[in-house]
Design a protein around this motif. Structure first.
Motif, PDB file in Angstrom:
ATOM      1  N   GLN A 162       3.720  -4.580  17.191  1.00  0.00           N
ATOM      2  CA  GLN A 162       4.560  -5.540  16.470  1.00  0.00           C
ATOM      3  C   GLN A 162       3.790  -6.188  15.327  1.00  0.00           C
ATOM      4  N   ASP A 163       2.531  -6.591  15.590  1.00  0.00           N
ATOM      5  CA  ASP A 163       1.730  -7.199  14.525  1.00  0.00           C
ATOM      6  C   ASP A 163       1.500  -6.213  13.374  1.00  0.00           C
ATOM      7  N   TRP A 164       1.167  -4.953  13.747  1.00  0.00           N
ATOM      8  CA  TRP A 164       0.937  -3.941  12.701  1.00  0.00           C
ATOM      9  C   TRP A 164       2.200  -3.701  11.890  1.00  0.00           C
ATOM     10  N   GLU A 165       3.340  -3.567  12.555  1.00  0.00           N
ATOM     11  CA  GLU A 165       4.602  -3.340  11.832  1.00  0.00           C
ATOM     12  C   GLU A 165       4.960  -4.535  10.981  1.00  0.00           C
ATOM     13  N   SER A 166       4.726  -5.754  11.504  1.00  0.00           N
ATOM     14  CA  SER A 166       5.025  -6.941  10.699  1.00  0.00           C
ATOM     15  C   SER A 166       4.119  -7.002   9.468  1.00  0.00           C
ATOM     16  N   ARG A 167       2.814  -6.662   9.645  1.00  0.00           N
ATOM     17  CA  ARG A 167       1.920  -6.654   8.482  1.00  0.00           C
ATOM     18  C   ARG A 167       2.348  -5.596   7.469  1.00  0.00           C
ATOM     19  N   VAL A 168       2.722  -4.392   7.988  1.00  0.00           N
ATOM     20  CA  VAL A 168       3.168  -3.322   7.064  1.00  0.00           C
ATOM     21  C   VAL A 168       4.416  -3.760   6.309  1.00  0.00           C
ATOM     22  N   LEU A 169       5.345  -4.383   7.029  1.00  0.00           N
ATOM     23  CA  LEU A 169       6.579  -4.825   6.367  1.00  0.00           C
ATOM     24  C   LEU A 169       6.292  -5.932   5.361  1.00  0.00           C
ATOM     25  N   GLN A 170       5.382  -6.845   5.703  1.00  0.00           N
ATOM     26  CA  GLN A 170       5.028  -7.886   4.741  1.00  0.00           C
ATOM     27  C   GLN A 170       4.373  -7.289   3.487  1.00  0.00           C
ATOM     28  N   ASP A 171       3.465  -6.300   3.725  1.00  0.00           N
ATOM     29  CA  ASP A 171       2.841  -5.630   2.556  1.00  0.00           C
ATOM     30  C   ASP A 171       3.886  -4.921   1.707  1.00  0.00           C
ATOM     31  N   MET A 172       4.823  -4.238   2.397  1.00  0.00           N
ATOM     32  CA  MET A 172       5.890  -3.556   1.647  1.00  0.00           C
ATOM     33  C   MET A 172       6.733  -4.550   0.866  1.00  0.00           C
ATOM     34  N   ALA A 173       7.064  -5.679   1.497  1.00  0.00           N
ATOM     35  CA  ALA A 173       7.874  -6.683   0.801  1.00  0.00           C
ATOM     36  C   ALA A 173       7.110  -7.251  -0.399  1.00  0.00           C
ATOM     37  N   LEU A 174       5.788  -7.524  -0.242  1.00  0.00           N
ATOM     38  CA  LEU A 174       5.006  -8.039  -1.364  1.00  0.00           C
ATOM     39  C   LEU A 174       4.897  -7.006  -2.492  1.00  0.00           C
ATOM     40  N   ALA A 175       4.689  -5.725  -2.100  1.00  0.00           N
ATOM     41  CA  ALA A 175       4.594  -4.674  -3.130  1.00  0.00           C
ATOM     42  C   ALA A 175       5.913  -4.546  -3.880  1.00  0.00           C
ATOM     43  N   MET A 176       7.032  -4.584  -3.130  1.00  0.00           N
ATOM     44  CA  MET A 176       8.341  -4.488  -3.785  1.00  0.00           C
ATOM     45  C   MET A 176       8.577  -5.674  -4.712  1.00  0.00           C
ATOM     46  N   GLU A 177       8.209  -6.867  -4.246  1.00  0.00           N
ATOM     47  CA  GLU A 177       8.390  -8.042  -5.099  1.00  0.00           C
ATOM     48  C   GLU A 177       7.519  -7.958  -6.342  1.00  0.00           C
TER      49      GLU A 177
END
Length: 465
Positions: A162-177
């Motif tokens: 869960q932590d890894w997926e949340s970090r990946v999703l946060q990185d993806m969201a930051l990259a998209m932004e």
């Protein structure tokens, strides 16, 4: 001659009247006689009825006294017979009671002997049960520890994932932004540069056209001024000059039209550039919407993953709750088993106290089966059972002695209950006979109209000669 004819009929009428009077008198006398006779006969009938009643009453009293005497003799004889039978039955009952007392003493002895053997068996069973409970507790604790370790390992892996997926999703969201901001900034810079270029070109063209027109207007104005000056000098020259000026005006008008067309072209270019800018803005908005949709989709996936993680944690919590409840239930069942065993031990001690010496020495009665039947029974027990109930019964083969003693006690209890019921029935019959005798003995002295059923004599058939 007329007078004697009239006298004759008068005398005949008088005779008729006399005869009628005599007949009436005779009828009255006969009526009075009849009335007297009827009165006399009625009085006589009343006297005879009274005498017959008194006679019947005397006969009934005499008959009833005779019936009472006969019934009294019969009841006395019956009471003597019943008392003799009662004494005989009481003697039999006393003998049976004494035999039962001796049997009870023997049964108590056998019970005491069986209690000792039963206590030994119960001690062995308790030892086996304690060992079994110890093994079960060890296995249960080992299973609980393994389940806890598995649950903790799964929980750690799930939390790490869960932590890894949340970090990946946060990185993806930051990259998209960041990419969206970069594209937006580039689009704004391109739009501003194009707008500035177009504005500069338009302003330069307007300044150039203004300068040209201003220079031409100044030249025309000077020419007009010179024409005015020269107008006064010569009108002819003015015509020529007017024509020349007209031509020049036409030329200038053509140039103005050309400049206007250029301005229109520039305006068209401005509108096209504006349309391009709008299209570019639309494309950028579409791209931003797509990016936002992707971001929402990724956020939904994140929410789904969080829901799955929460559900997994809830299931794990439910598993733990069920395990704890099962542990509590097993502990309760074990406590009930222990209480049951303690109760059995207490009952065994009580039964041991109630055993006779004979039962203590010989606690079990010999089996009624022959040798062949016993061999057959042993063979059946040694065979492998196919039914589940028979398999379960094999685990309780060691309790055969207990069931023998239990069945013996049950049979004795049933025999005593039947004997008690027979004695109660006999006692009821004797009570009914005594009640009938007392009811016949306590009859009131008033003479009833109908004879009492207990006072009626039994009609004995007379012996024929």
């Amino acid at each position: 001659m007329a007078r004697p004819r009239l006298a004759a009929p008068t005398s005949a009428e008088a005779e008729l009247l006399l005869l009628q009077r005599q007949a009436l008198l005779e009828e009255e006398v006969a009526k009075t006689k009849r009335a007297l006779l009827t009165r006399f006969m009625q009085e006589k009938l009343k006297r005879e009825e009274q005498s017959s009643r008194w006679g019947l009453h005397k006969v009934r009293t005499l008959w009833r006294s005779a019936q009472r005497k006969a019934k009294d003799q019969e009841l006395r004889q019956d009471i003597e017979i019943l008392s003799q039978t009662f004494t005989r039955v009481m003697d039999c009952k006393d003998g049976t009671i004494e035999a039962l007392v001796t049997e009870l003493k023997e049964a108590e002895e056998q019970q005491n002997r069986a209690l000792r053997s039963h206590l030994d068996l119960t001690d062995q069973l308790l030892q086996l049960q304690r060992c079994r409970l110890g093994y079960l507790e060890q296995g249960f604790s080992a299973q609980v520890g393994a389940l806890k370790a598995e649950f903790e390992a799964e929980r750690r892996t799930m939390l790490e994932q869960q932590d890894w997926e949340s970090r990946v999703l946060q990185d993806m969201a930051l990259a998209m932004e960041q990419e969206h901001a970069r594209n937006e900034q580039e689009a704004l810079l391109n739009f501003q540069s194009a707008r500035d270029d177009i504005k500069n070109k338009c302003w330069q063209d307007q300044q150039y056209s203004r300068l040209q027109l201003g220079a031409r207007l100044e030249g025309l104005w000077e020419q007009i001024q010179t024409a005015r000056r020269n107008y006064a000098q010569a009108t002819e020259k003015k015509k020529v000059e007017f024509e020349e000026l007209k031509r020049k005006c036409e030329r200038t008008s053509c140039e103005i039209n050309a400049q206007a067309k250029r301005l229109e072209k520039l305006q068209d270019m401005v509108t096209t550039t504006r349309g391009q800018i709008v299209a570019h803005l639309r494309k950028s908005e579409e791209q931003t919407q797509r990016i936002r949709g992707d971001r929402e989709h990724a956020y939904q996936k994140l929410q789904q993953l969080r829901a799955q993680v929460t559900q997994a944690s809830a299931t794990a919590h439910t598993h733990l709750v069920t395990l704890s409840s099962q542990c509590g239930a097993t502990l309760k069942v074990l406590q009930q088993l222990v209480e049951k065993a303690q109760r059995l031990l207490r009952l065994a001690e009580l039964c041991r106290r109630l055993e006779t010496e004979e039962e203590k020495v010989l606690p079990f009665y010999p089996s009624s089966l022959g040798e062949l039947e016993q061999q057959k029974a042993r063979r059946v027990l040694e065979e492998t059972a196919s039914e589940p109930l028979a398999r379960v019964m094999k685990d309780y083969i060691g309790l055969e002695r207990f069931w023998q003693r239990f069945n013996k006690a049950k049979l004795e209890e049933k025999g005593l209950e039947r004997a008690r019921a027979a004695l109660a029935d006999r006692n009821q019959e004797l009570r009914k006979l005594l009640q009938q005798y007392l009811a016949g003995a306590t009859i009131s002295q008033k003479v009833p109209k109908d004879p009492h059923p207990l006072l009626a004599l039994k009609q004995k058939p007379h012996p024929r000669k």
